[in-house]
Design a protein around this motif. Structure first.
Motif, short mmCIF file in Angstrom:
data_model
loop_
_atom_site.label_atom_id
_atom_site.label_comp_id
_atom_site.label_asym_id
_atom_site.label_seq_id
_atom_site.Cartn_x
_atom_site.Cartn_y
_atom_site.Cartn_z
N VAL A 261 0.79 -1.41 -0.08
CA VAL A 261 0.26 0.14 -0.10
C VAL A 261 0.88 1.20 -0.31
CG1 VAL A 261 -2.03 1.32 1.12
CG2 VAL A 261 -2.43 -1.18 1.24
N VAL A 262 0.88 2.48 -0.65
CA VAL A 262 0.75 3.43 -0.93
C VAL A 262 0.69 4.60 -0.81
CG1 VAL A 262 3.06 2.27 -2.81
CG2 VAL A 262 0.82 3.22 -3.28
N ASP A 263 -0.62 4.45 -0.68
CA ASP A 263 -1.55 5.94 -0.71
C ASP A 263 -2.66 5.16 1.01
OD1 ASP A 263 -4.33 7.73 -0.37
OD2 ASP A 263 -2.92 8.05 -1.75
N ALA A 264 -2.66 5.52 1.72
CA ALA A 264 -3.37 4.64 2.75
C ALA A 264 -5.05 5.25 3.01
CB ALA A 264 -2.92 4.83 4.50
N ALA A 265 -4.80 6.44 2.36
CA ALA A 265 -6.46 6.76 2.28
C ALA A 265 -7.68 6.19 1.26
CB ALA A 265 -6.69 8.06 1.92
N LYS A 266 -6.98 5.97 -0.04
CA LYS A 266 -7.37 5.66 -1.23
C LYS A 266 -7.76 3.67 -0.49
CE LYS A 266 -5.46 7.69 -5.34
NZ LYS A 266 -7.02 7.45 -5.45
N ALA A 267 -7.19 3.18 0.01
CA ALA A 267 -6.91 1.99 0.40
C ALA A 267 -8.28 2.04 1.63
CB ALA A 267 -5.84 0.93 1.41
N VAL A 268 -7.86 2.81 2.52
CA VAL A 268 -9.07 2.61 3.78
C VAL A 268 -10.81 3.35 2.46
CG1 VAL A 268 -10.34 4.00 5.53
CG2 VAL A 268 -7.59 3.13 5.16
N PHE A 269 -10.74 4.65 2.00
CA PHE A 269 -12.29 5.31 1.60
C PHE A 269 -12.61 4.88 -0.20
CE2 PHE A 269 -10.32 8.23 4.96
CZ PHE A 269 -11.38 7.76 5.79
N ASP A 270 -11.29 4.74 -0.93
CA ASP A 270 -11.88 4.40 -2.62
C ASP A 270 -11.97 3.11 -2.71
OD1 ASP A 270 -11.47 6.84 -2.87
OD2 ASP A 270 -9.00 7.19 -3.79
N VAL A 271 -11.95 1.71 -1.52
CA VAL A 271 -12.60 0.36 -2.46
C VAL A 271 -12.86 -0.16 -0.44
CG1 VAL A 271 -11.09 -0.37 -3.89
CG2 VAL A 271 -10.49 -0.20 -1.61
N ASP A 272 -13.94 -0.79 -0.63
CA ASP A 272 -13.88 -1.69 0.48
C ASP A 272 -13.30 -3.07 0.58
OD1 ASP A 272 -15.57 -2.36 2.72
OD2 ASP A 272 -17.36 -3.54 1.82
N ARG A 273 -12.55 -3.20 1.35
CA ARG A 273 -11.95 -3.85 2.19
C ARG A 273 -10.86 -4.51 0.74
NH1 ARG A 273 -15.56 -8.75 3.95
NH2 ARG A 273 -16.85 -8.16 1.90
N TYR A 274 -9.65 -3.51 1.61
CA TYR A 274 -8.38 -3.70 0.39
C TYR A 274 -8.19 -5.13 -0.05
CZ TYR A 274 -5.36 -3.41 3.05
OH TYR A 274 -3.59 -3.62 4.24
N GLU A 275 -7.69 -5.90 0.63
CA GLU A 275 -6.63 -6.93 0.28
C GLU A 275 -8.05 -7.75 0.23
OE1 GLU A 275 -7.56 -5.70 4.15
OE2 GLU A 275 -6.33 -5.95 4.67
N GLN A 276 -9.79 -8.19 -0.16
CA GLN A 276 -10.17 -8.79 -0.83
C GLN A 276 -9.86 -8.22 -2.73
OE1 GLN A 276 -14.20 -9.17 0.71
NE2 GLN A 276 -15.21 -10.18 -0.93
N PHE A 277 -10.32 -6.69 -2.36
CA PHE A 277 -9.77 -5.98 -4.06
C PHE A 277 -8.83 -6.84 -4.06
CE2 PHE A 277 -8.65 -2.90 -6.63
CZ PHE A 277 -10.24 -2.14 -7.42
N VAL A 278 -7.91 -6.91 -3.36
CA VAL A 278 -6.39 -7.06 -4.61
C VAL A 278 -6.37 -8.41 -4.74
CG1 VAL A 278 -3.76 -7.55 -4.07
CG2 VAL A 278 -5.14 -5.46 -2.97
N GLU A 279 -7.37 -9.90 -4.23
CA GLU A 279 -7.48 -10.75 -4.69
C GLU A 279 -8.31 -10.79 -5.78
OE1 GLU A 279 -9.28 -14.94 -2.46
OE2 GLU A 279 -8.84 -13.89 -0.93
#
Length: 281
Positions: free
Chosen positions: A121-139
């Motif tokens: 993760v390089v932008d924590a704000a995007k990881a929290v607010f732009d997607v729902d559960r970024y780990e699952q989004f990455v998968e």
């Protein structure tokens, strides 16, 4: 959403201030100065609610009353916005191993494919607010990208005229990395590397495709042998005639070419018949 720095102060300095306020509260209560003591206690509690511990390679997203206040990346003890919600996001490099996916290559052959994705993760704000559960989004996006890349190329070919999944792993991995980065940038994720870890024909056609590969290999090898044999025969005939070793008419030229081709192309070693002369009556 863009990441920005949240308000924070040195945690050790804040702890000293809180300790002084608590001491002032006790002293005020002892001297029956309840108003002053109450104010000191409220300030101490307010500052204490903002104490946050940030570990190395972590960031803390600060949210106050539903509003994004910023991100803290400075490691150690800090004091930030009081009574705020703080979410810790890891900035460490991580691996994700995809499942074995069954897809069809560009020729429609079912194959099994899997990959390992290295990201952070390089932008924590995007990881929290732009997607729902970024780990699952990455998968999910990783599996989608693997399917998209796998359908662009054949599993294998012997003509060497196009990229293949098996023969051009470096190029395929680079394209998979680019494809993933395009999909995951919305989540503030940087893809460091993507590599195929498993590639095989699906079990229901594996035996048939193995036979096909063997047949293609035999054909390709035969074609190479014939090309080489023709060149060798042509060179031999030209040198014989150029050096005046033998004078061949068309019939003998054809016979020699036939004999040379048979000797070179044959799977088994040629057994020549030696002519020792002609018997005349």
């Amino acid at each position: 959403m863009q990441e920005r720095n949240a308000w924070s102060m040195n945690g050790f300095l804040g702890i000293i201030v809180i300790a002084a306020l608590i001491a002032g509260t006790v002293f005020s209560f002892i001297n029956q100065q309840f108003i002053v003591g109450g104010i000191c206690l409220i300030i101490a509690i307010t500052l204490g609610s903002g104490i946050t511990l940030v570990q190395p390679n972590q960031s803390v997203v600060v949210i106050f009353l539903g509003k994004y206040m910023g991100t803290i990346r400075r490691e150690g003890i800090v004091i930030t916005v009081p009574f705020s919600i703080r979410r810790t996001i890891s900035l460490r490099v991580r691996n994700f191993n995809s499942k074995r996916l069954k897809v069809n290559d560009v020729n429609g052959n079912p194959i099994e494919i899997a990959a390992v994705i290295v990201f952070k993760v390089v932008d924590a704000a995007k990881a929290v607010f732009d997607v729902d559960r970024y780990e699952q989004f990455v998968e999910i996006q990783s599996e989608t990208a693997i399917r998209a890349v796998a359908t662009k190329y054949p599993y294998d070919t012997f003509e060497n005229v196009e990229l293949t999944l098996r023969g051009n792993a470096e190029e395929v991995s680079n394209e998979l990395t680019v494809e993933l980065q395009e999909r995951l940038k919305v989540a503030g994720v940087k893809v460091i590397e993507a590599r195929l870890t498993h590639l095989a024909y699906s079990t229901e056609i594996a035996q048939a495709m193995l036979q096909r590969q063997q047949a293609d290999a035999i054909i390709a090898a035969r074609r190479k042998i014939v090309e080489g044999a023709v060149g060798m025969v042509q060179d031999a005939i030209e040198r014989l005639e150029k050096q005046d070793i033998v004078d061949l008419d068309e019939e003998r030229r054809v016979a020699m070419i036939n004999n040379l081709l048979v000797a070179i192309v044959s799977d088994n070693g040629a057994q020549p018949v030696i002519n020792t002369g002609t018997l005349y009556q």
